[in-house]
Motif scaffolding. Structure first.
Motif, PDB file in Angstrom:
ATOM      1  N   LEU A 148      -2.724  -2.839  35.248  1.00 18.04           N
ATOM      2  CA  LEU A 148      -4.136  -2.435  35.261  1.00 18.04           C
ATOM      3  C   LEU A 148      -4.404  -1.197  34.422  1.00 18.04           C
ATOM      4  O   LEU A 148      -5.534  -0.948  34.026  1.00 18.04           O
ATOM      5  CB  LEU A 148      -4.602  -2.215  36.707  1.00 18.04           C
ATOM      6  N   GLY A 149      -3.372  -0.393  34.182  1.00 18.96           N
ATOM      7  CA  GLY A 149      -3.505   0.720  33.241  1.00 18.96           C
ATOM      8  C   GLY A 149      -3.952   2.022  33.879  1.00 18.96           C
ATOM      9  O   GLY A 149      -4.286   2.093  35.065  1.00 18.96           O
ATOM     10  N   LEU A 150      -3.967   3.033  33.030  1.00 19.29           N
ATOM     11  CA  LEU A 150      -4.337   4.383  33.462  1.00 19.29           C
ATOM     12  C   LEU A 150      -5.807   4.680  33.202  1.00 19.29           C
ATOM     13  O   LEU A 150      -6.422   5.471  33.911  1.00 19.29           O
ATOM     14  CB  LEU A 150      -3.464   5.403  32.713  1.00 19.29           C
ATOM     15  N   PHE A 151      -6.384   4.035  32.182  1.00 18.17           N
ATOM     16  CA  PHE A 151      -7.750   4.347  31.760  1.00 18.17           C
ATOM     17  C   PHE A 151      -8.659   3.125  31.837  1.00 18.17           C
ATOM     18  O   PHE A 151      -8.213   1.986  31.735  1.00 18.17           O
ATOM     19  CB  PHE A 151      -7.754   4.861  30.314  1.00 18.17           C
ATOM     20  N   LYS A 152      -9.942   3.418  32.010  1.00 14.82           N
ATOM     21  CA  LYS A 152     -10.978   2.396  31.910  1.00 14.82           C
ATOM     22  C   LYS A 152     -11.710   2.583  30.578  1.00 14.82           C
ATOM     23  O   LYS A 152     -11.586   3.613  29.926  1.00 14.82           O
ATOM     24  CB  LYS A 152     -11.962   2.512  33.074  1.00 14.82           C
ATOM     25  N   THR A 186       9.333   4.436  25.875  1.00 16.39           N
ATOM     26  CA  THR A 186       9.330   3.357  26.862  1.00 16.39           C
ATOM     27  C   THR A 186       7.946   3.128  27.455  1.00 16.39           C
ATOM     28  O   THR A 186       7.571   1.984  27.754  1.00 16.39           O
ATOM     29  CB  THR A 186      10.321   3.677  28.004  1.00 16.39           C
ATOM     30  N   ILE A 187       7.165   4.191  27.599  1.00 12.69           N
ATOM     31  CA  ILE A 187       5.883   4.121  28.325  1.00 12.69           C
ATOM     32  C   ILE A 187       4.676   3.980  27.404  1.00 12.69           C
ATOM     33  O   ILE A 187       3.835   3.091  27.564  1.00 12.69           O
ATOM     34  CB  ILE A 187       5.704   5.389  29.194  1.00 12.69           C
ATOM     35  N   VAL A 188       4.563   4.872  26.437  1.00 10.60           N
ATOM     36  CA  VAL A 188       3.303   5.057  25.705  1.00 10.60           C
ATOM     37  C   VAL A 188       2.901   3.862  24.832  1.00 10.60           C
ATOM     38  O   VAL A 188       1.727   3.479  24.833  1.00 10.60           O
ATOM     39  CB  VAL A 188       3.338   6.363  24.891  1.00 10.60           C
ATOM     40  N   PRO A 189       3.814   3.239  24.045  1.00 14.28           N
ATOM     41  CA  PRO A 189       3.363   2.124  23.199  1.00 14.28           C
ATOM     42  C   PRO A 189       2.706   0.990  23.980  1.00 14.28           C
ATOM     43  O   PRO A 189       1.660   0.484  23.577  1.00 14.28           O
ATOM     44  CB  PRO A 189       4.665   1.666  22.522  1.00 14.28           C
ATOM     45  N   LYS A 190       3.309   0.582  25.104  1.00 19.98           N
ATOM     46  CA  LYS A 190       2.729  -0.499  25.902  1.00 19.98           C
ATOM     47  C   LYS A 190       1.410  -0.066  26.523  1.00 19.98           C
ATOM     48  O   LYS A 190       0.442  -0.837  26.549  1.00 19.98           O
ATOM     49  CB  LYS A 190       3.731  -0.922  26.990  1.00 19.98           C
ATOM     50  N   MET A 191       1.343   1.157  27.029  1.00 18.79           N
ATOM     51  CA  MET A 191       0.101   1.670  27.607  1.00 18.79           C
ATOM     52  C   MET A 191      -1.011   1.699  26.564  1.00 18.79           C
ATOM     53  O   MET A 191      -2.153   1.301  26.829  1.00 18.79           O
ATOM     54  CB  MET A 191       0.330   3.080  28.163  1.00 18.79           C
ATOM     55  N   SER A 192      -0.681   2.158  25.360  1.00 16.28           N
ATOM     56  CA  SER A 192      -1.677   2.279  24.290  1.00 16.28           C
ATOM     57  C   SER A 192      -2.168   0.912  23.813  1.00 16.28           C
ATOM     58  O   SER A 192      -3.371   0.699  23.638  1.00 16.28           O
ATOM     59  CB  SER A 192      -1.086   3.047  23.107  1.00 16.28           C
ATOM     60  N   SER A 193      -1.240  -0.022  23.624  1.00 14.29           N
ATOM     61  CA  SER A 193      -1.644  -1.354  23.158  1.00 14.29           C
ATOM     62  C   SER A 193      -2.490  -2.068  24.205  1.00 14.29           C
ATOM     63  O   SER A 193      -3.447  -2.770  23.864  1.00 14.29           O
ATOM     64  CB  SER A 193      -0.405  -2.193  22.814  1.00 14.29           C
ATOM     65  N   GLY A 194      -2.163  -1.846  25.482  1.00 22.53           N
ATOM     66  CA  GLY A 194      -2.958  -2.456  26.550  1.00 22.53           C
ATOM     67  C   GLY A 194      -4.378  -1.935  26.566  1.00 22.53           C
ATOM     68  O   GLY A 194      -5.334  -2.693  26.777  1.00 22.53           O
ATOM     69  N   PHE A 195      -4.541  -0.628  26.329  1.00 18.29           N
ATOM     70  CA  PHE A 195      -5.882  -0.031  26.329  1.00 18.29           C
ATOM     71  C   PHE A 195      -6.669  -0.438  25.085  1.00 18.29           C
ATOM     72  O   PHE A 195      -7.867  -0.752  25.170  1.00 18.29           O
ATOM     73  CB  PHE A 195      -5.762   1.489  26.392  1.00 18.29           C
ATOM     74  N   LYS A 255      -4.963  -6.461  25.989  1.00 16.49           N
ATOM     75  CA  LYS A 255      -3.888  -7.337  26.444  1.00 16.49           C
ATOM     76  C   LYS A 255      -2.984  -6.548  27.385  1.00 16.49           C
ATOM     77  O   LYS A 255      -2.113  -5.797  26.952  1.00 16.49           O
ATOM     78  CB  LYS A 255      -3.090  -7.858  25.243  1.00 16.49           C
ATOM     79  N   LYS A 256      -3.186  -6.721  28.669  1.00 19.04           N
ATOM     80  CA  LYS A 256      -2.486  -5.921  29.668  1.00 19.04           C
ATOM     81  C   LYS A 256      -1.305  -6.637  30.311  1.00 19.04           C
ATOM     82  O   LYS A 256      -0.671  -6.104  31.211  1.00 19.04           O
ATOM     83  CB  LYS A 256      -3.468  -5.482  30.759  1.00 19.04           C
ATOM     84  N   SER A 257      -1.020  -7.844  29.853  1.00 21.00           N
ATOM     85  CA  SER A 257       0.071  -8.601  30.457  1.00 21.00           C
ATOM     86  C   SER A 257       1.421  -8.097  29.958  1.00 21.00           C
ATOM     87  O   SER A 257       1.544  -7.578  28.843  1.00 21.00           O
ATOM     88  CB  SER A 257      -0.076 -10.085  30.127  1.00 21.00           C
ATOM     89  N   ILE A 258       2.426  -8.258  30.796  1.00 14.67           N
ATOM     90  CA  ILE A 258       3.801  -7.914  30.439  1.00 14.67           C
ATOM     91  C   ILE A 258       4.713  -8.960  31.070  1.00 14.67           C
ATOM     92  O   ILE A 258       4.519  -9.356  32.223  1.00 14.67           O
ATOM     93  CB  ILE A 258       4.173  -6.487  30.901  1.00 14.67           C
ATOM     94  N   HIS A 281      -0.848   0.091  37.979  1.00 17.02           N
ATOM     95  CA  HIS A 281      -0.121   1.178  37.330  1.00 17.02           C
ATOM     96  C   HIS A 281      -0.216   0.969  35.825  1.00 17.02           C
ATOM     97  O   HIS A 281      -0.725  -0.063  35.366  1.00 17.02           O
ATOM     98  CB  HIS A 281       1.336   1.194  37.782  1.00 17.02           C
ATOM     99  N   PHE A 282       0.287   1.942  35.038  1.00 16.14           N
ATOM    100  CA  PHE A 282       0.290   1.760  33.587  1.00 16.14           C
ATOM    101  C   PHE A 282       1.685   1.453  33.052  1.00 16.14           C
ATOM    102  O   PHE A 282       1.887   1.352  31.848  1.00 16.14           O
ATOM    103  CB  PHE A 282      -0.338   2.966  32.864  1.00 16.14           C
TER     104      PHE A 282
END
Length: 312
Positions: free
Chosen positions: A13-17, A74-83, A87-90, A174-175
């Motif tokens: 669901l991510g950290l940001f809206k 490990t964290i930021v690229p996936k979080m950034s691409s999702g926002f 595309k929030k799927s993993i 979570h993000f």
């Protein structure tokens, strides 16, 4: 009816809206993450290139920078691409890899900070015996041991967490993928695993922390009895920078992993997780650069060499 996921993928669901205020916060976080990458890369290069920093203390520090660097990657690229893409799927494999690397790096850092506290204890309390008590073979064992213990915990938790059958809702609030959040989606009794995971987290946090506090209690007692003001200042400067890093890392870790379930909040967990996975890694090179005279002198020498390389 419960919304079903068409695939076996999980949804972060991510950290940001997608609001203006959250867009601004995303830009701030991304800027901090880039600064963290640059700061830790520069710290590793500085220690590698300056032979005066080829001591156990700075080799351990370079490993800390490497762990922080990998944590951000490990964290930021996936979080950034999702926002940015929505595309929030993993995939389960991607989720398992995130859990593995997060626990490898987080657990490894716990033990590495304990090794760094022992190094400072020997340097301050037994300076004449430092080459014997903190020799290169021991430094290598401490480094590899930190990585191995973290990786063992990461592999065990990642494999176990993904072995459960999951319900139709695959949404993770979570993000990034985290074992405690993942097992909440399981359609099976996970109480044994959750209790084992809690005990494991407590041991990996409290055992190294006890060693760190013991080391610094002995260091403080030794520093108080020092007759040289210069030596006292140097000891305080070096140790205070390490204690600042320890306080930031362990404070966030204890808040996340040692609170009772009744006090848990998804939003609070996400904010604190962002602190120790993104903000703390950018603070470590800054703390060690600003509080350590040897590192500052190494920066000056390196900048001087770079200036001399410019065409006349």
């Amino acid at each position: 009816m419960e919304k079903k996921n068409a695939t076996s993928d999980f949804i972060l669901l991510g950290l940001f809206k997608h609001t203006r205020s959250h867009l601004f916060l995303f830009i701030v976080v991304l800027t901090i993450a880039i600064a963290s990458l640059m700061g830790n890369i520069l710290m590793i290069l500085l220690i590698h290139r300056d032979h005066r920093l080829h001591t156990p203390m700075y080799i351990l520090l370079s490993q800390l920078s490497l762990m922080d660097l990998m944590l951000v990657v490990t964290i930021v690229p996936k979080m950034s691409s999702g926002f940015l893409t929505g595309k929030k799927s993993i995939s389960p494999a991607g989720c398992g890899l995130q859990i593995f690397f997060l626990l490898t790096l987080g657990g490894g850092e716990c033990f590495l900070l304990a090794a760094m506290s022992y190094d400072r204890y020997v340097a301050v309390c037994h300076p004449l015996r430092y080459p014997i008590l903190m020799n290169w073979p021991l430094c290598l064992k401490m480094t590899t041991g930190s990585w191995f213990l973290g990786a063992a915990d990461g592999l065990l938790q990642a494999v176990t967490a993904l072995s459960f059958p999951f319900c139709s809702t695959h949404e993770i609030n979570h993000f990034f993928c985290e074992a405690p959040m993942l097992v909440r989606l399981a359609c099976a009794d996970t109480s044994v695993f959750e209790n084992a995971m809690y005990i494991c987290c407590v041991l990996m946090l409290l055992v190294p922390l006890s060693l760190i506090l013991t080391s610094y209690s002995l260091i403080l007692a030794a520093v108080i009895h020092m007759h040289s003001t210069e030596a006292r200042k140097k000891a305080f400067a070096t140790c205070s920078s390490h204690l600042a890093v320890v306080g930031l890392f362990y404070g966030a870790g204890i808040f996340i992993y040692m609170r009772p379930k009744s006090y848990r909040s998804a939003n609070h967990d996400k904010v604190v997780s962002a602190f120790y996975t993104i903000f703390t890694p950018v603070l470590n090179p800054l703390i060690y650069s600003l509080r350590n005279n040897e590192v500052k002198e190494a920066w000056k020498r390196w900048l001087g060499k770079c200036a001399n390389l410019k065409p006349q």
